[in-house]
Design an enzyme around this catalytic site. Sequence first.
Site, PDB file in Angstrom:
ATOM      1  N   ARG A  93      -4.792  -3.832  -1.772  1.00 48.50           N
ATOM      2  CA  ARG A  93      -6.024  -3.478  -2.481  1.00 48.50           C
ATOM      3  C   ARG A  93      -5.896  -3.657  -3.984  1.00 48.50           C
ATOM      4  O   ARG A  93      -6.733  -3.196  -4.745  1.00 48.50           O
ATOM      5  CB  ARG A  93      -6.421  -2.038  -2.174  1.00 48.50           C
ATOM      6  CG  ARG A  93      -5.382  -0.998  -2.553  1.00 48.50           C
ATOM      7  CD  ARG A  93      -5.921   0.407  -2.371  1.00 48.50           C
ATOM      8  NE  ARG A  93      -4.918   1.417  -2.636  1.00 48.50           N
ATOM      9  CZ  ARG A  93      -5.186   2.703  -2.786  1.00 48.50           C
ATOM     10  NH1 ARG A  93      -6.424   3.117  -2.710  1.00 48.50           N
ATOM     11  NH2 ARG A  93      -4.216   3.561  -3.003  1.00 48.50           N
ATOM     12  N   ASP A 125      -9.834  -1.870   3.739  1.00 51.42           N
ATOM     13  CA  ASP A 125     -10.983  -2.492   3.084  1.00 51.42           C
ATOM     14  C   ASP A 125     -10.661  -2.991   1.689  1.00 51.42           C
ATOM     15  O   ASP A 125     -11.516  -3.583   1.023  1.00 51.42           O
ATOM     16  CB  ASP A 125     -12.163  -1.518   3.042  1.00 51.42           C
ATOM     17  CG  ASP A 125     -11.844  -0.215   2.315  1.00 51.42           C
ATOM     18  OD1 ASP A 125     -10.797  -0.139   1.640  1.00 51.42           O
ATOM     19  OD2 ASP A 125     -12.645   0.741   2.423  1.00 51.42           O
ATOM     20  N   ARG A 183       8.901  -4.586  -7.190  1.00 53.23           N
ATOM     21  CA  ARG A 183       9.435  -3.354  -6.613  1.00 53.23           C
ATOM     22  C   ARG A 183      10.595  -3.677  -5.682  1.00 53.23           C
ATOM     23  O   ARG A 183      10.868  -4.848  -5.393  1.00 53.23           O
ATOM     24  CB  ARG A 183       8.320  -2.625  -5.874  1.00 53.23           C
ATOM     25  CG  ARG A 183       7.619  -3.534  -4.883  1.00 53.23           C
ATOM     26  CD  ARG A 183       6.261  -3.009  -4.471  1.00 53.23           C
ATOM     27  NE  ARG A 183       5.212  -3.309  -5.440  1.00 53.23           N
ATOM     28  CZ  ARG A 183       4.102  -2.589  -5.555  1.00 53.23           C
ATOM     29  NH1 ARG A 183       3.901  -1.548  -4.777  1.00 53.23           N
ATOM     30  NH2 ARG A 183       3.183  -2.904  -6.435  1.00 53.23           N
ATOM     31  N   ASP A 252       8.751   0.304  -1.096  1.00 55.35           N
ATOM     32  CA  ASP A 252       7.727  -0.535  -1.717  1.00 55.35           C
ATOM     33  C   ASP A 252       7.012   0.191  -2.846  1.00 55.35           C
ATOM     34  O   ASP A 252       6.186  -0.409  -3.546  1.00 55.35           O
ATOM     35  CB  ASP A 252       6.709  -1.014  -0.671  1.00 55.35           C
ATOM     36  CG  ASP A 252       6.053   0.127   0.073  1.00 55.35           C
ATOM     37  OD1 ASP A 252       6.764   0.820   0.822  1.00 55.35           O
ATOM     38  OD2 ASP A 252       4.833   0.343  -0.087  1.00 55.35           O
ATOM     39  N   ASP A 262       2.988   3.715  -8.314  1.00 57.41           N
ATOM     40  CA  ASP A 262       2.198   3.901  -7.092  1.00 57.41           C
ATOM     41  C   ASP A 262       1.965   5.371  -6.775  1.00 57.41           C
ATOM     42  O   ASP A 262       2.561   5.941  -5.866  1.00 57.41           O
ATOM     43  CB  ASP A 262       2.862   3.191  -5.904  1.00 57.41           C
ATOM     44  CG  ASP A 262       2.521   1.712  -5.863  1.00 57.41           C
ATOM     45  OD1 ASP A 262       1.622   1.296  -6.609  1.00 57.41           O
ATOM     46  OD2 ASP A 262       3.149   0.978  -5.100  1.00 57.41           O
TER      47      ASP A 262
END
Length: 486
Positions: A93, A125, A183, A252, A262
């Site tokens: 995303r 999505d 990463r 990750d 993240d």
Amino acid sequence: MKTLTELNFDNRFARLGDVFSTEVMPQPLEEPRLVVASEAAMALLDLGPAVADDPLFAELFSGHKLWSTAEPRAMVYSGHQFGSYNPRLGDGRGLLLGEVVNDAGEHWDLHLKGAGKTPYSRMGDGRAVLRSSIREFLASEHLHALGIPSSRALCVTGSDTPVYRERQERGAMLMRLAPSHVRFGNFEFFYYTKQHDELKQLLDHVVESHFPVCLEHPEPYRSFFREALERTAGLIAYWQAYGFCHGVMNTDNMSILGITFDFGPYAFLDDFDARFICNHSDDAGRYSYENQVPIAHWNLAALAQALTPFVAVEQLRETMDLFLPIYEAAWLDLMRRRLGFRTAEEDDRELVQRLLQLMQTSAIDYTRFFRELGDSAPEQSLARLREDFLDIKAFDDWAATYRQRTERENSDQSDRRARMHAVNPKYILRNYLAQQAIEAAEAGDYGPVRELHAVLSHPFDEQPGMERYAERPPEWGKHLEISCSS
């Protein structure tokens, strides 16, 4: 200062080619509008505060318009998620729009989170919601203000685009900045797919771009791993010292630069609890506060495994053995500063551990304790703080040792207070404060999130009139359920 159209792009990662990322155009949201922006982050791109008032600002940083020299790419990687290897992840995303070089010669990735579907979205999505975007924005900039290495957040743009999570929410985008978005999982992907030539290409790119000092070492890849390990150990020391819980320490989500990266179901400790689990989805407590140190070590071992084609296993093991000593030294140094010590003594670790155990059994507010400890001379501050502890005798024993330790420092009280207040924040990003700002933003009022961001950007300052942000959290605020969807 520059205008929005004068940013200078140098897209080094895009030049690595299609094996490492996929060209994808962002999918704009409907009627983008600026929710909040960070002047400090804007300055990294040589942008002045007034630029945020330009309608072009929201259009560019929400993917409605693009610079002609931007090259949007979705990066491919894999990773260990809750201990299990997932062979193919990637930017599901988010998009790396490109790398901007500022006037100081620094490279800053422009990474747009919530930009729509990519080849790595799987069943998702590709969108982000206002709630999660605001949370990451606030945390990124607050951690930086605390002195904790972190990716940065430039702005959040909102919209009326519906996005469905546990309920219908509004789509949003976050523009985040970092010198690199590589990463641990990038290296794992090429190692486990046996693409060792590409793995070496990635390794060379990272070393040359972000660890050039390692090129002076006779074994640059070994030197790189040590640098990555030292930075990660130092980062975790900051997390533990300031009570920050990441929540999803998958490989990750581990930056190769050793920065906080993240953000999802994170939380700062309210009452001290070493067993605290901030992620409601983490049933087994793998990523609890007390597990962050061993998990970081585990993740570094996963990175080391990916480097075995180019670094001898024994050399990697020797480097891995450095993690705990480096972490311990960094953490103890931070805790000494928080307690007001300028010197090191042999029994300091025991003194800190005794305090943490007392805080655990009495559910002491972690942030407020250290701030109040420095407010006045030890005799006065300890007399006030003892009222919060259940085991008064045990606290008094600790306090007597602490007073003796402080006396050996022979510090002037005004100097001691200044030093302690410079490292012990008055304001911390508590989940209930973020939630209140989010609820206001979802109702169309962006004032609270902007004010909260302004307060958290100066966490060590007194800020008259803003004392409500430093109050003890209400009981409901200590028990908010934050999950991976956050």
